[in-house]
Design a protein around this motif. Structure first.
Motif, mmCIF file in Angstrom:
data_model
loop_
_atom_site.group_PDB
_atom_site.id
_atom_site.type_symbol
_atom_site.label_atom_id
_atom_site.label_comp_id
_atom_site.label_asym_id
_atom_site.label_seq_id
_atom_site.Cartn_x
_atom_site.Cartn_y
_atom_site.Cartn_z
ATOM 1 N N LEU A 1 -73.880 -61.391 75.709
ATOM 2 C CA LEU A 1 -73.353 -60.237 75.693
ATOM 3 C C LEU A 1 -71.978 -60.401 74.646
ATOM 4 O O LEU A 1 -71.164 -59.448 75.115
ATOM 5 C CB LEU A 1 -72.842 -59.836 76.911
ATOM 6 C CG LEU A 1 -74.230 -59.382 77.896
ATOM 7 C CD1 LEU A 1 -73.782 -58.789 79.055
ATOM 8 C CD2 LEU A 1 -75.004 -58.165 77.203
ATOM 9 N N ARG A 2 -71.881 -61.235 73.802
ATOM 10 C CA ARG A 2 -70.737 -61.332 73.040
ATOM 11 C C ARG A 2 -70.564 -60.413 71.964
ATOM 12 O O ARG A 2 -70.092 -60.832 70.923
ATOM 13 C CB ARG A 2 -70.642 -62.819 72.598
ATOM 14 C CG ARG A 2 -70.564 -63.914 73.814
ATOM 15 C CD ARG A 2 -70.133 -65.153 73.594
ATOM 16 N NE ARG A 2 -70.139 -66.007 74.853
ATOM 17 C CZ ARG A 2 -69.389 -65.955 75.873
ATOM 18 N NH1 ARG A 2 -68.448 -65.128 76.049
ATOM 19 N NH2 ARG A 2 -69.551 -66.855 76.850
ATOM 20 N N GLY A 3 -71.141 -59.146 72.118
ATOM 21 C CA GLY A 3 -70.800 -58.316 71.264
ATOM 22 C C GLY A 3 -69.271 -57.708 71.023
ATOM 23 O O GLY A 3 -68.554 -58.224 71.916
ATOM 24 N N GLN A 4 -68.896 -57.366 69.975
ATOM 25 C CA GLN A 4 -67.522 -56.889 69.541
ATOM 26 C C GLN A 4 -67.092 -55.797 70.377
ATOM 27 O O GLN A 4 -67.944 -54.710 70.290
ATOM 28 C CB GLN A 4 -67.405 -56.822 68.277
ATOM 29 C CG GLN A 4 -67.337 -58.134 67.444
ATOM 30 C CD GLN A 4 -66.315 -57.929 66.429
ATOM 31 O OE1 GLN A 4 -66.208 -57.284 65.665
ATOM 32 N NE2 GLN A 4 -65.816 -59.348 66.131
ATOM 33 N N VAL A 5 -66.023 -55.889 71.044
ATOM 34 C CA VAL A 5 -65.552 -54.679 71.506
ATOM 35 C C VAL A 5 -64.491 -54.121 70.852
ATOM 36 O O VAL A 5 -63.403 -54.731 70.543
ATOM 37 C CB VAL A 5 -64.860 -54.904 72.971
ATOM 38 C CG1 VAL A 5 -64.500 -53.814 73.748
ATOM 39 C CG2 VAL A 5 -65.960 -55.410 74.053
ATOM 40 N N ARG A 6 -64.579 -52.801 70.370
ATOM 41 C CA ARG A 6 -63.366 -52.168 69.484
ATOM 42 C C ARG A 6 -62.645 -51.357 70.110
ATOM 43 O O ARG A 6 -63.254 -50.360 70.853
ATOM 44 C CB ARG A 6 -64.327 -51.854 68.131
ATOM 45 C CG ARG A 6 -63.553 -51.891 66.988
ATOM 46 C CD ARG A 6 -64.363 -51.490 65.626
ATOM 47 N NE ARG A 6 -65.449 -52.102 65.547
ATOM 48 C CZ ARG A 6 -66.470 -51.733 64.872
ATOM 49 N NH1 ARG A 6 -66.424 -50.685 64.463
ATOM 50 N NH2 ARG A 6 -67.452 -52.571 64.543
ATOM 51 N N LEU A 7 -61.425 -51.533 70.034
ATOM 52 C CA LEU A 7 -60.548 -50.716 70.751
ATOM 53 C C LEU A 7 -60.495 -49.081 69.947
ATOM 54 O O LEU A 7 -60.567 -49.242 68.750
ATOM 55 C CB LEU A 7 -59.088 -51.177 71.007
ATOM 56 C CG LEU A 7 -58.858 -52.214 71.905
ATOM 57 C CD1 LEU A 7 -57.473 -53.001 71.489
ATOM 58 C CD2 LEU A 7 -59.132 -51.792 73.458
#
Ligand code: ZN
Length: 168
Positions: free
Chosen positions: A125-131
């Motif tokens: 689940l190492r997708g990018q989390v964008r703030l």
């Protein structure tokens, strides 16, 4: 000290007034609609889910009930913080709950991952989390703090109390 339901009503009422003045003064405020929405969402979270009265989470308290089956996650917070102690201060109090959620989230995340790994489940689940954009982020923080301060005002705790410990 008002009951949870009263706190929620006071907070929602104040948000209603704020929203009305936002709509009315929108052109002068320079606050984008996503930012205003971020403020409102964080404010509502701070009103119904993450309130100063979670310092009573070792018992039954309204905000804990709003978390449903996840309410027990707040029990350690209730055990750590005495009712209307540090949890009910203007700056430190709201921060204790943010830090607590980050730590609890990390614990669950890594605990869950370790358990899955132990069971031989592969998880990627190492997708990018964008703030969200800065203005939305800051508005969210402001909304959260505003909801906490509204609660403290309703409890009769004023900012000039500073870091003085509040009497039980
Ligand atoms: Zn309170």
């Amino acid at each position: 000290m008002p009951a949870g339901r009263i706190h929620e009503a006071i907070n929602v009422g104040a948000l209603g007034l704020l929203s009305a003045s936002y709509v009315y003064e929108q052109n002068h405020l320079g606050l984008s609609e996503p930012a205003a929405f971020g403020f409102a969402v964080a404010y509502l979270i701070g009103t119904f889910l993450v309130t100063p009265d979670l310092d009573l989470a070792e018992q039954r308290v309204r905000a804990k009930g709003n978390w449903g089956v996840l309410g027990w996650l707040w029990v350690p917070y209730g055990l750590i913080f005495s009712h209307r102690g540090w949890s009910h201060t203007w700056i430190v109090g709201p921060l204790t709950r943010l830090v607590y959620m980050v730590l609890m989230g990390a614990l669950l995340w890594f605990g869950g991952e370790a358990l899955l790994h132990y069971l031989g489940v592969q998880l990627d689940l190492r997708g990018q989390v964008r703030l969200p954009p800065e203005q939305v982020l800051y508005s969210g923080v402001a909304g959260y703090f505003a909801s906490q301060w509204m609660h403290l005002l309703a409890d009769g705790i004023w900012p000039d109390a500073g870091f003085r410990r509040v009497r039980r």
